[in-house]
Structures are given as C-alpha cells and as structure tokens.
Design an enzyme around this catalytic site. Structure first.
Site, short mmCIF file in Angstrom:
data_model
loop_
_atom_site.label_atom_id
_atom_site.label_comp_id
_atom_site.label_asym_id
_atom_site.label_seq_id
_atom_site.Cartn_x
_atom_site.Cartn_y
_atom_site.Cartn_z
N HIS A 126 -11.58 -25.92 1.27
CA HIS A 126 -10.72 -24.87 0.68
C HIS A 126 -9.54 -24.61 1.61
CE1 HIS A 126 -13.10 -22.54 3.59
NE2 HIS A 126 -12.10 -21.67 3.60
N ASP A 129 -7.21 -21.12 2.94
CA ASP A 129 -7.31 -19.67 2.92
C ASP A 129 -6.10 -19.12 2.17
OD1 ASP A 129 -9.61 -19.96 4.40
OD2 ASP A 129 -8.69 -19.44 6.33
N HIS A 151 -9.77 -26.95 4.89
CA HIS A 151 -10.83 -27.02 5.90
C HIS A 151 -12.19 -26.79 5.25
CE1 HIS A 151 -9.38 -22.86 5.62
NE2 HIS A 151 -10.58 -22.46 6.01
N ARG A 209 -24.41 -21.81 13.74
CA ARG A 209 -23.00 -21.52 14.01
C ARG A 209 -22.71 -20.11 13.51
NH1 ARG A 209 -17.74 -23.75 14.53
NH2 ARG A 209 -16.19 -22.72 13.23
C1 LIG Z 1 -14.82 -19.26 -4.54
C2 LIG Z 1 -14.12 -18.36 -3.91
C3 LIG Z 1 -14.53 -17.72 -2.63
C4 LIG Z 1 -13.24 -17.11 -2.13
C5 LIG Z 1 -12.67 -16.62 -3.45
C6 LIG Z 1 -12.78 -17.86 -4.31
O1 LIG Z 1 -12.70 -17.61 -5.70
C7 LIG Z 1 -11.68 -18.85 -3.87
C8 LIG Z 1 -11.21 -18.59 -2.42
C9 LIG Z 1 -12.35 -18.20 -1.47
C10 LIG Z 1 -11.86 -17.62 -0.15
C11 LIG Z 1 -11.63 -18.67 0.95
C12 LIG Z 1 -11.12 -17.95 2.20
C13 LIG Z 1 -11.92 -16.70 2.54
O2 LIG Z 1 -13.18 -17.06 3.10
C14 LIG Z 1 -12.15 -15.84 1.28
C15 LIG Z 1 -12.81 -14.51 1.64
C16 LIG Z 1 -10.88 -15.69 0.54
O3 LIG Z 1 -10.06 -14.80 0.59
O4 LIG Z 1 -10.72 -16.76 -0.34
C17 LIG Z 1 -12.94 -16.66 0.27
C18 LIG Z 1 -13.34 -15.99 -1.06
C19 LIG Z 1 -14.73 -15.36 -0.98
O5 LIG Z 1 -15.62 -15.87 -0.30
O6 LIG Z 1 -14.93 -14.36 -1.70
O1 LIG Z 2 -16.75 -20.68 9.91
C1 LIG Z 2 -15.69 -21.23 10.04
O2 LIG Z 2 -15.38 -21.86 11.04
C2 LIG Z 2 -14.65 -21.22 8.93
C3 LIG Z 2 -14.90 -20.16 7.90
C4 LIG Z 2 -13.91 -20.19 6.79
O3 LIG Z 2 -13.23 -21.16 6.58
C5 LIG Z 2 -13.78 -19.01 5.95
O4 LIG Z 2 -14.57 -18.06 6.11
O5 LIG Z 2 -12.86 -19.01 5.11
FE LIG Z 3 -11.49 -20.65 5.38
#
Ligand SMILES: C=C1C[C@]23C[C@@]1(O)CC[C@H]2[C@@]12CC[C@H](O)[C@@](C)(C(=O)O1)[C@H]2[C@@H]3C(=O)O
Ligand SMILES: O=C(O)CCC(=O)C(=O)O
Ligand SMILES: [Fe+2]
Length: 332
Positions: free
Chosen positions: A208, A210, A265, A275
């Site tokens: 994914h 961020d 990443h 971890r």
């Molecule tokens: C599947 C998902 C988890 C996420 C929200 C989403 O619909 C798509 C983006 C995901 C992500 C990736 C980065 C961060 O960890 C996060 C908190 C964010 O802002 O986007 C997660 C979301 C999540 O885990 O709720």
């Molecule tokens: O745990 C990590 O090193 C990355 C975590 C991550 O990519 C996330 O929380 O969006």
């Molecule tokens: Fe991330």
C-alpha cells in the site's frame, strides 16, 4: 578525506538514503541536507533519518507502553475505547494480515478521552498512556515539520511552511498507529503468503501507499518492512531502532505534481521475533483543499491532479482496498 556530501549521506547495507539531520544547523549544510531529502523523495519516496533530535527517553517510554499494551489479554485490548484496536482485519473492505494494531486520532481532545474513560491503563496508571503518547506525538510532529520545511526550501516554494502548516493545524486529521506483528512461521502452503523461489512469508500489512502527507515510522530491531520504488521490485529495509523512517504520502505526491513519489511498502512477518512499529501519519484538516503548488507546475510539467479536499480523498481511500491505487482517480 571524505567530502561533505559523503559525510551527510552514507550508504546503509540496503543502499537506501540516510539523512543526517544534525548537519542541518549551518545554512550551507542545511541546503545540502534539503537537497538530499528532495533527491530521496524523488528516487524512493522514502528515507531514513538519523540524529533526528527526538529525545531517547520519549522513544523508550513509547516503546514501553506499546509493548505493555500488546502484552495485555485480547479482551482487555478490545475494550481500548475510544481507541481503535484491530486484529488481523485491516480497514473495512476485506483486507487482512498477521498484525494487531491500535489506531487513533492525534487530536489532543480525542487522546484526553482516554483518560476520562480510563480505557488504557499502563502500570495501573490511566494517565501514563495518554501522557507518553502525547509527548511522542508532539516530538514526531516537530520532526515532520522540520523535514517538510527543508523540502519546501529546496523546492523553492514561496511559502516555506506550505506543507508543515497543514499538519500543525489544530484541526489536523493526523493519525497514530501502533502495530504488532507476532512471529509467524513461513510456509510454502498458505494462500495469504508471499513466495519467492526459496521460501514464502506471511504478510503483516500488504502492499500500500500511505494516503496522508508524510509518515514518520519507527520500529524495534526486527525486520519486515519492504519498499517498492519500482513496480515488482521489493527492497528490504534494515531495522534501526535509533532512527526514523520517512514515507512520502499520496498528498505530498499531489502537492509536488508527482515530483515526489508516494512509496509503496509492505510488512512481512518475521518467523522468529515480534516486530513492533509506531507510525505517525501527518494529515491536513478534513476541509483543507489539497492543490498542486504553483511552483511545481510549468508549461512542460502541467498540473497532473485536480484539487480536492482531504475529506473527499479520505472517503475514497476508505472505500477501497489496501493495495488499490487511488491517485489515478484524482488525475486531471
Ligand atoms: C484497507 C484500508 C486500510 C487503510 C484504509 C484502507 O481502506 C486503505 C488505506 C489503509 C491505510 C494505509 C496507511 C495507514 O496504515 C492507514 C491507517 C491509512 O490511513 O490508510 C490505513 C487504513 C486503516 O488501516 O484503516
Ligand atoms: O510496521 C511498519 O513498518 C509499517 C506500517 C505501515 O506501513 C502502516 O501502518 O501503514
Ligand atoms: Fe504504511
């Protein structure tokens, strides 16, 4: 004799960029650090920061409360309101991974509720979690702002706080995440695994980017994080608990007109050790208008993205799967 350039950027085993922030105090060195940061954001959307200035005691306490939290019985962790505890399910659209996490807003009012609801008590002290997390967030937000200002300077952006003011906003929608990836044995039989020619490993968090502006990540000394600057190529990142790892997020890619790349990443589980990571995702307020900075638009590089609000983008992100590309939907 090593040149200044070599002293500022030394190679790590995996050859990813390292930025030494202690070198940013004199103006000559500050511009060299800024140049290296911009280069890293263009080439990788990712870099490691050393001599970052975040006090060791703040980091150590954060690691301690994080460890304490994940050591609690599941039923207790599930009661961690108003924080969002999750285990194996990621987001709302069917993604999963070998991870448990705690996800919450960095808004001080939100964190304050933790105290009033007594939801997370560390060492039988309900105020401890809140105060440790608040100090950590304050310190990493400052680090994020320092880095964002250096980027703006090197990009010759007229308002050098153009990026940092978005995450300094009191209404900033920044979030904070504690991740715990328990050890999982690698096997070649399981479906939810990633394989190569010799072995296969379970996925902690799948591929994914961020969605926010900038992510400030720190982990214990256990590997698992990988980045993919080029499609199909995965580079393992050596863990370094003394450093912070910085990810360019989707919004920074938009604001820089694609000059910076929002890095793909993922995290693979380690077969022997747990971890633990802590991520601060710097975001603007929900009603902030996200636009490409005019300094990054030229006749030969026309604006790639249409303006949108962070609320609009966030809604799209949360309606999609973890690995889906969302930026394409906002192209002009
Ligand atoms: C599947 C998902 C988890 C996420 C929200 C989403 O619909 C798509 C983006 C995901 C992500 C990736 C980065 C961060 O960890 C996060 C908190 C964010 O802002 O986007 C997660 C979301 C999540 O885990 O709720
Ligand atoms: O745990 C990590 O090193 C990355 C975590 C991550 O990519 C996330 O929380 O969006
Ligand atoms: Fe991330």
């Amino acid at each position: 004799m090593r040149s200044d350039h070599q002293k500022l950027k030394s190679a790590i085993g995996d050859d990813l960029p390292i930025i030494n922030l202690s070198s940013s105090s004199s103006s000559l060195q500050r511009s060299e650090v800024a140049r290296l940061i911009v280069k890293a954001c263009e080439e990788y959307g990712f870099f490691k920061v050393i001599n970052h200035g975040v006090p060791d005691h703040i980091i150590a306490k954060m690691e301690e409360v994080s460890f304490n939290f994940f050591s609690k019985p599941v039923t207790e962790k599930q009661q961690a309101t108003p924080f969002g505890y999750g285990c194996k399910n990621i987001g709302f659209n069917g993604d999963s991974g070998e991870v448990e996490y705690l996800l919450f807003s960095t808004n001080p009012l939100f964190i304050a509720q933790a105290q009033s609801s007594n939801s997370i008590s560390i060492d039988n002290d309900p105020t401890k979690f809140r105060s440790v997390v608040s100090s950590y967030i304050e310190a990493v937000r400052e680090l994020a702002c320092k880095i964002l200002d250096l980027m703006a300077e090197e990009l010759r952006v007229h308002d050098t706080s153009a990026f940092s003011k978005l995450i300094r906003d009191v209404e900033s929608d920044s979030i904070f995440r504690l991740n715990h990836y328990p050890p999982v044995l690698c096997s070649s039989k399981n479906n939810s695994s990633i394989s190569n020619s010799t072995n296969s490993c379970k996925v902690g968090i799948g591929e994914h980017s961020d969605p926010q502006i900038l992510t400030i990540l720190r982990s214990n000394n256990v590997s698992g994080l990988e980045i993919s600057p080029n499609h199909g190529v995965w580079i393992p990142v050596s863990p370094d608990p003394t450093a912070f790892f910085i990810n360019v997020g989707d919004l920074l890619q938009v604001m820089t007109n694609g000059k910076f790349v929002s890095v793909k990443h993922r995290v693979l589980s380690n077969s022997a050790e747990s971890r633990m990571s802590v991520a601060y995702f710097g975001a603007p307020s929900l009603d902030a208008k996200v636009t490409t900075l005019p300094e990054l638009v030229t006749p030969t590089k026309p604006c790639l993205y249409r303006p949108f609000t962070w609320a609009e983008y966030k809604k799209t992100v949360y309606s999609l799967r973890l690995g889906d590309s969302r930026l394409e939907l906002f192209r002009k």
